[in-house]
Design a protein around this motif. Structure first.
Motif, PDB file in Angstrom:
ATOM      1  N   ALA A 234      36.703  54.213  52.782  1.00 41.08           N
ATOM      2  CA  ALA A 234      36.605  55.618  52.390  1.00 41.08           C
ATOM      3  C   ALA A 234      35.275  56.211  52.825  1.00 41.08           C
ATOM      4  N   ILE A 235      34.183  55.484  52.575  1.00 41.01           N
ATOM      5  CA  ILE A 235      32.855  55.971  52.962  1.00 41.01           C
ATOM      6  C   ILE A 235      32.767  56.106  54.481  1.00 41.01           C
ATOM      7  N   LYS A 236      33.308  55.118  55.190  1.00 37.40           N
ATOM      8  CA  LYS A 236      33.300  55.162  56.651  1.00 37.40           C
ATOM      9  C   LYS A 236      34.100  56.353  57.169  1.00 37.40           C
ATOM     10  N   ASP A 237      35.294  56.578  56.595  1.00 39.07           N
ATOM     11  CA  ASP A 237      36.141  57.686  57.044  1.00 39.07           C
ATOM     12  C   ASP A 237      35.479  59.036  56.783  1.00 39.07           C
ATOM     13  N   VAL A 238      34.881  59.184  55.608  1.00 42.54           N
ATOM     14  CA  VAL A 238      34.216  60.445  55.273  1.00 42.54           C
ATOM     15  C   VAL A 238      33.098  60.734  56.266  1.00 42.54           C
ATOM     16  N   ASN A 239      32.342  59.709  56.644  1.00 38.05           N
ATOM     17  CA  ASN A 239      31.242  59.919  57.591  1.00 38.05           C
ATOM     18  C   ASN A 239      31.748  60.182  59.000  1.00 38.05           C
ATOM     19  N   LEU A 240      32.851  59.543  59.399  1.00 37.63           N
ATOM     20  CA  LEU A 240      33.428  59.831  60.710  1.00 37.63           C
ATOM     21  C   LEU A 240      33.912  61.277  60.797  1.00 37.63           C
ATOM     22  N   LEU A 241      34.581  61.729  59.748  1.00 37.92           N
ATOM     23  CA  LEU A 241      35.076  63.104  59.738  1.00 37.92           C
ATOM     24  C   LEU A 241      33.923  64.096  59.681  1.00 37.92           C
ATOM     25  N   SER A 242      32.852  63.746  58.955  1.00 35.78           N
ATOM     26  CA  SER A 242      31.667  64.588  58.951  1.00 35.78           C
ATOM     27  C   SER A 242      31.066  64.674  60.350  1.00 35.78           C
ATOM     28  N   ALA A 243      31.057  63.540  61.062  1.00 34.71           N
ATOM     29  CA  ALA A 243      30.527  63.530  62.428  1.00 34.71           C
ATOM     30  C   ALA A 243      31.365  64.409  63.351  1.00 34.71           C
ATOM     31  N   VAL A 244      32.673  64.414  63.139  1.00 40.47           N
ATOM     32  CA  VAL A 244      33.546  65.265  63.955  1.00 40.47           C
ATOM     33  C   VAL A 244      33.194  66.740  63.740  1.00 40.47           C
ATOM     34  N   VAL A 245      33.072  67.137  62.467  1.00 37.39           N
ATOM     35  CA  VAL A 245      32.800  68.543  62.156  1.00 37.39           C
ATOM     36  C   VAL A 245      31.413  68.967  62.643  1.00 37.39           C
ATOM     37  N   SER A 246      30.394  68.195  62.263  1.00 33.29           N
ATOM     38  CA  SER A 246      29.041  68.577  62.654  1.00 33.29           C
ATOM     39  C   SER A 246      28.829  68.418  64.156  1.00 33.29           C
ATOM     40  N   GLY A 247      29.510  67.427  64.760  1.00 36.95           N
ATOM     41  CA  GLY A 247      29.398  67.273  66.209  1.00 36.95           C
ATOM     42  C   GLY A 247      30.001  68.441  66.957  1.00 36.95           C
ATOM     43  N   CYS A 248      31.176  68.888  66.529  1.00 37.75           N
ATOM     44  CA  CYS A 248      31.808  70.047  67.172  1.00 37.75           C
ATOM     45  C   CYS A 248      31.003  71.316  66.929  1.00 37.75           C
ATOM     46  N   GLY A 249      30.524  71.496  65.695  1.00 40.30           N
ATOM     47  CA  GLY A 249      29.685  72.658  65.413  1.00 40.30           C
ATOM     48  C   GLY A 249      28.393  72.624  66.204  1.00 40.30           C
ATOM     49  N   GLY A 250      27.770  71.445  66.274  1.00 43.43           N
ATOM     50  CA  GLY A 250      26.557  71.306  67.062  1.00 43.43           C
ATOM     51  C   GLY A 250      26.806  71.547  68.539  1.00 43.43           C
ATOM     52  N   ALA A 251      27.954  71.084  69.033  1.00 44.26           N
ATOM     53  CA  ALA A 251      28.282  71.288  70.444  1.00 44.26           C
ATOM     54  C   ALA A 251      28.421  72.770  70.773  1.00 44.26           C
ATOM     55  N   LEU A 252      29.035  73.521  69.867  1.00 41.54           N
ATOM     56  CA  LEU A 252      29.162  74.964  70.091  1.00 41.54           C
ATOM     57  C   LEU A 252      27.790  75.627  70.171  1.00 41.54           C
ATOM     58  N   LEU A 253      26.873  75.202  69.287  1.00 37.94           N
ATOM     59  CA  LEU A 253      25.514  75.754  69.322  1.00 37.94           C
ATOM     60  C   LEU A 253      24.794  75.350  70.607  1.00 37.94           C
ATOM     61  N   VAL A 254      25.015  74.112  71.049  1.00 43.11           N
ATOM     62  CA  VAL A 254      24.375  73.649  72.286  1.00 43.11           C
ATOM     63  C   VAL A 254      24.895  74.426  73.491  1.00 43.11           C
ATOM     64  N   VAL A 255      26.202  74.659  73.527  1.00 41.60           N
ATOM     65  CA  VAL A 255      26.774  75.448  74.627  1.00 41.60           C
ATOM     66  C   VAL A 255      26.194  76.852  74.612  1.00 41.60           C
ATOM     67  N   TRP A 256      26.087  77.439  73.426  1.00 43.44           N
ATOM     68  CA  TRP A 256      25.463  78.762  73.316  1.00 43.44           C
ATOM     69  C   TRP A 256      24.012  78.696  73.801  1.00 43.44           C
ATOM     70  N   LEU A 257      23.302  77.628  73.401  1.00 46.14           N
ATOM     71  CA  LEU A 257      21.909  77.470  73.815  1.00 46.14           C
ATOM     72  C   LEU A 257      21.794  77.369  75.327  1.00 46.14           C
ATOM     73  N   ALA A 258      22.718  76.641  75.941  1.00 49.64           N
ATOM     74  CA  ALA A 258      22.675  76.444  77.391  1.00 49.64           C
ATOM     75  C   ALA A 258      22.967  77.733  78.153  1.00 49.64           C
ATOM     76  N   THR A 259      23.755  78.620  77.557  1.00 55.96           N
ATOM     77  CA  THR A 259      24.115  79.855  78.253  1.00 55.96           C
ATOM     78  C   THR A 259      23.115  80.979  78.002  1.00 55.96           C
ATOM     79  N   ARG A 260      22.320  80.865  76.940  1.00 48.57           N
ATOM     80  CA  ARG A 260      21.396  81.945  76.580  1.00 48.57           C
ATOM     81  C   ARG A 260      19.927  81.620  76.862  1.00 48.57           C
ATOM     82  N   VAL A 261      19.598  80.353  77.002  1.00 43.18           N
ATOM     83  CA  VAL A 261      18.199  79.964  77.137  1.00 43.18           C
ATOM     84  C   VAL A 261      18.047  79.117  78.391  1.00 43.18           C
ATOM     85  N   ALA A 262      16.973  79.342  79.128  1.00 45.24           N
ATOM     86  CA  ALA A 262      16.688  78.493  80.289  1.00 45.24           C
ATOM     87  C   ALA A 262      16.195  77.145  79.763  1.00 45.24           C
ATOM     88  N   LEU A 263      17.049  76.137  79.830  1.00 45.33           N
ATOM     89  CA  LEU A 263      16.730  74.862  79.207  1.00 45.33           C
ATOM     90  C   LEU A 263      15.493  74.207  79.822  1.00 45.33           C
TER      91      LEU A 263
END
Length: 272
Positions: free
Chosen positions: A98-127
């Motif tokens: 249960a603990i493992k599954d909860v953390n995997l699902l958390s990683a999916v959500v925060s990873g996808c959310g973080g990826a969206l922010l990174v894509v936005w960062l890459a398109t708006r800021v000269a990296l």
């Protein structure tokens, strides 16, 4: 833990912290709201999975937050597993899955959310203007993980032990937790730095998410403060006000950690 947190505050300097504190009451309300989001989300998740009441478990999840934030990532999950053994009507493998599954699902959500922010960062800021290539590489890794992890979970059905209903419920809670947590954080910075552009604050938010995705590091808050100050010139943010806000925010986090840990210990909110 109490001695450690007290030492951290002493190292920051009480006088410096006091001078850096914002005066807006709304700022402190946003700090408190952001702090409450994670333990309440955890309590709701494990109430569904284990049938543990909020009153019984809320102190535990506040302490879990302290362990993960102030010590080393995932130390809170270890404390949760130790607590659950003998107190939850589940076998040891069921508890760990249960603990493992909860953390995997958390990683999916925060990873996808973080990826969206990174894509936005890459398109708006000269990296290439960012002072550290590590930020760029970790951003690329975040996007790759955001694509790969859901695919792996779908391809290997035995990876998650939860049934479909629990998976969807946990994903919903994690998604709401992620959005509210970042929203309250953005409100804090907007209130304390009214002259900052929304784009600059979103870049800071993207960096904050990236730092939060780095596993097994002690005290991510202080690491984020250092990186944020390093990129402040590139974001047209005045270093002194930004340092004051981030220092105040970090100090408030330590104070809240100290308060909730001490109160839960005194009140016996968590069984030893």
């Amino acid at each position: 833990m109490i001695v450690w947190l007290s030492w951290r505050l002493e190292a920051l300097g009480w006088a410096t912290v006091w001078k850096a504190l914002p005066v807006s009451g709304a700022f402190y309300a946003a700090v408190l709201a952001a702090y409450l989001v994670l333990p309440i989300a955890d309590a709701l998740i494990y109430r569904r999975l284990w049938g543990v009441g909020l009153r019984r478990s809320l102190g535990l999840f506040f302490r879990k937050r302290v362990y993960n934030s102030a010590l080393v990532g995932y130390s809170g999950e270890v404390s949760l597993a130790v607590w659950a053994r003998g107190r939850v009507h589940r076998s040891d493998p069921e508890i760990f899955h249960a603990i493992k599954d909860v953390n995997l699902l958390s990683a999916v959500v925060s990873g996808c959310g973080g990826a969206l922010l990174v894509v936005w960062l890459a398109t708006r800021v000269a990296l290439e203007r960012l002072p550290s290539n590590a930020i760029i590489w970790w951003g690329a890794a975040t996007v790759a993980l955001a694509v790969a992890l859901p695919a792996v979970l779908l391809a290997r059905r035995g990876t998650l032990a939860m049934d479909r209903g629990d998976i969807l419920a946990v994903l919903e809670i994690h998604g709401l937790r992620f959005a509210l947590g970042l929203g309250f954080l953005l409100v804090q910075w907007w209130l304390a730095l009214p002259a900052a552009s929304v784009s600059a604050l979103l870049v800071l938010l993207a960096i904050y998410v990236l730092v939060g995705r780095i596993p097994f590091i002690p005290n991510r808050d202080m690491l984020f403060v250092g990186i944020a100050l390093a990129v402040s010139d590139h974001l047209a943010l005045a270093s002194a006000p930004l340092a004051g806000v981030l220092l105040a925010s970090s100090a408030l986090q330590q104070l809240l950690h100290l308060a909730v840990f001490a109160l839960s210990a005194v009140a016996g909110g968590v069984e030893q």
